[in-house]
Write a protein that holds these residues in place. Structure first.
Motif, PDB file in Angstrom:
ATOM      1  N   ILE A   1       0.837  -1.204   0.000  1.00  0.00           N
ATOM      2  CA  ILE A   1       0.000   0.000   0.000  1.00  0.00           C
ATOM      3  C   ILE A   1       0.869   1.250   0.000  1.00  0.00           C
ATOM      4  CG2 ILE A   1      -1.609   1.344   1.397  1.00  0.00           C
ATOM      5  CD1 ILE A   1      -2.970  -0.974   0.064  1.00  0.00           C
ATOM      6  N   TRP A   2       1.901   1.241   0.837  1.00  0.00           N
ATOM      7  CA  TRP A   2       2.786   2.410   0.909  1.00  0.00           C
ATOM      8  C   TRP A   2       3.601   2.556  -0.380  1.00  0.00           C
ATOM      9  CZ3 TRP A   2       1.116   5.281   4.593  1.00  0.00           C
ATOM     10  CH2 TRP A   2       0.560   4.689   5.725  1.00  0.00           C
ATOM     11  N   ALA A   3       3.995   1.442  -0.978  1.00  0.00           N
ATOM     12  CA  ALA A   3       4.710   1.517  -2.251  1.00  0.00           C
ATOM     13  C   ALA A   3       3.825   2.142  -3.317  1.00  0.00           C
ATOM     14  CB  ALA A   3       5.157   0.118  -2.691  1.00  0.00           C
ATOM     15  N   MET A   4       2.546   1.780  -3.330  1.00  0.00           N
ATOM     16  CA  MET A   4       1.607   2.353  -4.288  1.00  0.00           C
ATOM     17  C   MET A   4       1.453   3.858  -4.069  1.00  0.00           C
ATOM     18  SD  MET A   4      -1.865   3.436  -4.123  1.00  0.00           S
ATOM     19  CE  MET A   4      -2.643   2.423  -2.852  1.00  0.00           C
ATOM     20  N   LEU A   5       1.314   4.277  -2.807  1.00  0.00           N
ATOM     21  CA  LEU A   5       1.141   5.703  -2.518  1.00  0.00           C
ATOM     22  C   LEU A   5       2.410   6.508  -2.822  1.00  0.00           C
ATOM     23  CD1 LEU A   5      -0.845   5.466   0.846  1.00  0.00           C
ATOM     24  CD2 LEU A   5      -1.741   6.148  -1.389  1.00  0.00           C
ATOM     25  N   LEU A   6       3.576   5.955  -2.466  1.00  0.00           N
ATOM     26  CA  LEU A   6       4.836   6.670  -2.697  1.00  0.00           C
ATOM     27  C   LEU A   6       5.192   6.736  -4.182  1.00  0.00           C
ATOM     28  CD1 LEU A   6       6.897   5.158   0.264  1.00  0.00           C
ATOM     29  CD2 LEU A   6       6.191   7.547   0.030  1.00  0.00           C
ATOM     30  N   ALA A   7       4.703   5.796  -4.982  1.00  0.00           N
ATOM     31  CA  ALA A   7       5.012   5.810  -6.412  1.00  0.00           C
ATOM     32  C   ALA A   7       4.407   7.023  -7.108  1.00  0.00           C
ATOM     33  CB  ALA A   7       4.499   4.525  -7.065  1.00  0.00           C
ATOM     34  N   TRP A   8       3.394   7.628  -6.523  1.00  0.00           N
ATOM     35  CA  TRP A   8       2.771   8.799  -7.159  1.00  0.00           C
ATOM     36  C   TRP A   8       3.712  10.008  -7.130  1.00  0.00           C
ATOM     37  CZ3 TRP A   8      -2.805  10.863  -5.689  1.00  0.00           C
ATOM     38  CH2 TRP A   8      -3.217  11.789  -6.664  1.00  0.00           C
TER      39      TRP A   8
ATOM     40  N   PHE B   1      10.677   0.277   3.877  1.00  0.00           N
ATOM     41  CA  PHE B   1      10.914  -0.826   2.953  1.00  0.00           C
ATOM     42  C   PHE B   1      10.273  -0.525   1.605  1.00  0.00           C
ATOM     43  CE2 PHE B   1      10.310  -4.909   0.957  1.00  0.00           C
ATOM     44  CZ  PHE B   1      11.461  -5.610   1.270  1.00  0.00           C
ATOM     45  N   ALA B   2       9.049   0.006   1.621  1.00  0.00           N
ATOM     46  CA  ALA B   2       8.367   0.362   0.377  1.00  0.00           C
ATOM     47  C   ALA B   2       9.127   1.442  -0.380  1.00  0.00           C
ATOM     48  CB  ALA B   2       6.947   0.831   0.685  1.00  0.00           C
ATOM     49  N   LEU B   3       9.618   2.461   0.351  1.00  0.00           N
ATOM     50  CA  LEU B   3      10.398   3.523  -0.291  1.00  0.00           C
ATOM     51  C   LEU B   3      11.645   2.949  -0.945  1.00  0.00           C
ATOM     52  CD1 LEU B   3      10.729   6.578  -0.769  1.00  0.00           C
ATOM     53  CD2 LEU B   3      11.984   6.685   1.396  1.00  0.00           C
TER      54      LEU B   3
ATOM     55  N   LEU C   1      15.481   2.641  -4.849  1.00  0.00           N
ATOM     56  CA  LEU C   1      16.779   1.965  -4.874  1.00  0.00           C
ATOM     57  C   LEU C   1      16.768   0.817  -5.872  1.00  0.00           C
ATOM     58  CD1 LEU C   1      17.550   1.796  -1.042  1.00  0.00           C
ATOM     59  CD2 LEU C   1      18.580   3.334  -2.724  1.00  0.00           C
ATOM     60  N   LYS C   2      17.659   0.873  -6.830  1.00  0.00           N
ATOM     61  CA  LYS C   2      17.802  -0.242  -7.758  1.00  0.00           C
ATOM     62  C   LYS C   2      18.638  -1.339  -7.099  1.00  0.00           C
ATOM     63  CE  LYS C   2      17.648   2.674 -11.895  1.00  0.00           C
ATOM     64  NZ  LYS C   2      18.392   3.122 -13.108  1.00  0.00           N
ATOM     65  N   PRO C   3      18.342  -2.611  -7.390  1.00  0.00           N
ATOM     66  CA  PRO C   3      19.137  -3.689  -6.799  1.00  0.00           C
ATOM     67  C   PRO C   3      20.621  -3.548  -7.136  1.00  0.00           C
ATOM     68  CG  PRO C   3      17.176  -4.569  -7.859  1.00  0.00           C
ATOM     69  CD  PRO C   3      17.260  -3.119  -8.251  1.00  0.00           C
ATOM     70  N   VAL C   4      21.461  -3.891  -6.182  1.00  0.00           N
ATOM     71  CA  VAL C   4      22.906  -3.819  -6.428  1.00  0.00           C
ATOM     72  C   VAL C   4      23.318  -4.957  -7.356  1.00  0.00           C
ATOM     73  CG1 VAL C   4      23.513  -2.646  -4.294  1.00  0.00           C
ATOM     74  CG2 VAL C   4      23.322  -5.130  -4.311  1.00  0.00           C
ATOM     75  N   ALA C   5      24.299  -4.677  -8.194  1.00  0.00           N
ATOM     76  CA  ALA C   5      24.768  -5.678  -9.163  1.00  0.00           C
ATOM     77  C   ALA C   5      25.734  -6.644  -8.491  1.00  0.00           C
ATOM     78  CB  ALA C   5      25.432  -4.980 -10.348  1.00  0.00           C
ATOM     79  N   LEU C   6      25.179  -7.429  -7.556  1.00  0.00           N
ATOM     80  CA  LEU C   6      25.944  -8.454  -6.856  1.00  0.00           C
ATOM     81  C   LEU C   6      25.188  -9.771  -6.965  1.00  0.00           C
ATOM     82  CD1 LEU C   6      26.924  -6.609  -3.536  1.00  0.00           C
ATOM     83  CD2 LEU C   6      28.446  -7.190  -5.427  1.00  0.00           C
ATOM     84  N   PRO C   7      25.872 -10.897  -6.881  1.00  0.00           N
ATOM     85  CA  PRO C   7      25.171 -12.185  -6.834  1.00  0.00           C
ATOM     86  C   PRO C   7      24.197 -12.200  -5.656  1.00  0.00           C
ATOM     87  CG  PRO C   7      27.523 -12.515  -7.149  1.00  0.00           C
ATOM     88  CD  PRO C   7      27.346 -11.062  -6.840  1.00  0.00           C
ATOM     89  N   PRO C   8      23.080 -12.933  -5.765  1.00  0.00           N
ATOM     90  CA  PRO C   8      21.994 -12.814  -4.772  1.00  0.00           C
ATOM     91  C   PRO C   8      22.387 -13.121  -3.335  1.00  0.00           C
ATOM     92  CG  PRO C   8      21.640 -14.684  -6.255  1.00  0.00           C
ATOM     93  CD  PRO C   8      22.730 -13.859  -6.846  1.00  0.00           C
ATOM     94  N   PHE C   9      23.083 -14.217  -3.094  1.00  0.00           N
ATOM     95  CA  PHE C   9      23.394 -14.571  -1.713  1.00  0.00           C
ATOM     96  C   PHE C   9      24.462 -13.656  -1.131  1.00  0.00           C
ATOM     97  CE2 PHE C   9      21.917 -18.717  -3.469  1.00  0.00           C
ATOM     98  CZ  PHE C   9      20.699 -18.689  -2.822  1.00  0.00           C
ATOM     99  N   ALA C  10      25.415 -13.245  -1.970  1.00  0.00           N
ATOM    100  CA  ALA C  10      26.417 -12.287  -1.514  1.00  0.00           C
ATOM    101  C   ALA C  10      25.755 -10.959  -1.158  1.00  0.00           C
ATOM    102  CB  ALA C  10      27.478 -12.090  -2.596  1.00  0.00           C
ATOM    103  N   ALA C  11      24.783 -10.525  -1.976  1.00  0.00           N
ATOM    104  CA  ALA C  11      24.093  -9.265  -1.710  1.00  0.00           C
ATOM    105  C   ALA C  11      23.341  -9.321  -0.384  1.00  0.00           C
ATOM    106  CB  ALA C  11      23.121  -8.955  -2.851  1.00  0.00           C
TER     107      ALA C  11
END
Length: 295
Positions: free
Chosen positions: A114-121, A171-173, A178-188
């Motif tokens: 819900i917060w992600a939806m509201l903040l996306a505006w 977390f929603a913000l 924030l774009k995911p970091v370009a690291l392997p998943p478990f290392a990230a």
């Protein structure tokens, strides 16, 4: 899950089974955290479990050949992700349980879509759709039902509500800006746990003054569960599911987590689960499902 079983089932079916493992592990963690808070303070307990899980994930990453080094250019984004995904999400949710029941905390925290939806505006210029607003209304109604009408919220629960909603909003913000970091998943994940949980342990030692000898065998078992299952097995199964399912399907399926959390809290620690709790659960999950439907 064995390789033979995986080959016998279709990839989407296997992905859904992995999601079931993930949601069950994360859901049961809510009453587990509540149990642990009877013996150890929140920041220290969650931070220590997170650091232990980071060590496990780092070993897994090393064994499967993932790179553990972090390029300097990613330091800032990795720190920001560690704050919203770990320090705020894990730390604030655990703090909220000092004032809230496990069921109340789970439902409040999982309002994050819900917060992600509201903040996306304002952030992305993406206004909410009609069904987004309908979903918001359902979630508000669910939370009001959960707290006995919403307008008579006891002041002794306000800090818990604040920390739970702060975790959800931050977390929603993070998912938006924030774009995911370009690291392997478990290392990230391992690095985020180290960066986010270390301040929790430090703050816990300085201000919570935990007593190591206060941990009973049950508390030790809960610590082991929190370390191995929610932050170890569940992350492994989550990434395995994402390799087999669309992200939207995975997001909707995680709505099982608060359902399992509320139910497990009633079974494990005897929290109330009557008509009020059931109504709140149905309304909140229905609202979240509407928001998570494909645009």
């Amino acid at each position: 899950m064995s390789a033979t079983t995986s080959r016998a089932l279709s990839p989407p079916t296997v992905g859904l089974l992995y999601l079931l493992v993930t949601s069950a592990g994360w859901g049961v963690n809510w009453p587990a955290m509540k149990l642990l808070l009877r013996e150890w303070p929140p920041l220290f307990a969650r931070g220590l479990a997170g650091l232990a899980a980071a060590a496990i994930l780092a070993i897994v990453a090393w064994r499967i050949g993932e790179r553990l080094t972090v390029p300097r250019a990613l330091y800032g984004r990795l720190a920001a992700m560690s704050f919203v995904n770990v320090f705020a999400w894990m730390g604030f949710t655990t703090l909220s349980l000092r004032w809230l029941s496990a069921g109340q905390g789970a439902l409040l925290v999982y309002t994050m879509p819900i917060w992600a939806m509201l903040l996306a505006w304002p952030v992305l210029g993406r206004p909410p759709r009609g069904r987004d607003l309908a979903g918001l209304a359902l979630c508000i109604a669910g939370i009001a039902a959960l707290f006995g009408g919403g307008f008579a919220l006891a002041t002794d629960r306000l800090p818990g509500v604040f920390f739970a909603l702060a975790a959800a909003v931050l977390f929603a913000l993070g998912t938006i800006v924030l774009k995911p970091v370009a690291l392997p998943p478990f290392a990230a994940v391992a690095w985020q746990l180290v960066i986010g949980c270390t301040p929790m342990v430090v703050l816990g030692v300085l201000f919570e003054h935990p007593r190591v000898d206060a941990l009973s065998p049950i508390g030790l078992g809960v610590m082991a569960y929190m370390t191995i299952v929610p932050m170890g097995v569940c992350y492994l199964s989550w990434f395995a599911a994402l390799r087999r399912l669309p992200a939207e399907t995975a997001s909707v399926a995680t709505l099982l987590t608060p359902i399992i959390g509320v139910s497990a809290a009633a079974i494990v620690i005897g929290e109330p689960f009557g008509g009020k709790e059931l109504l709140a659960l149905v309304l909140t999950i229905a609202g979240l499902a509407m928001v998570l439907r494909k645009r």
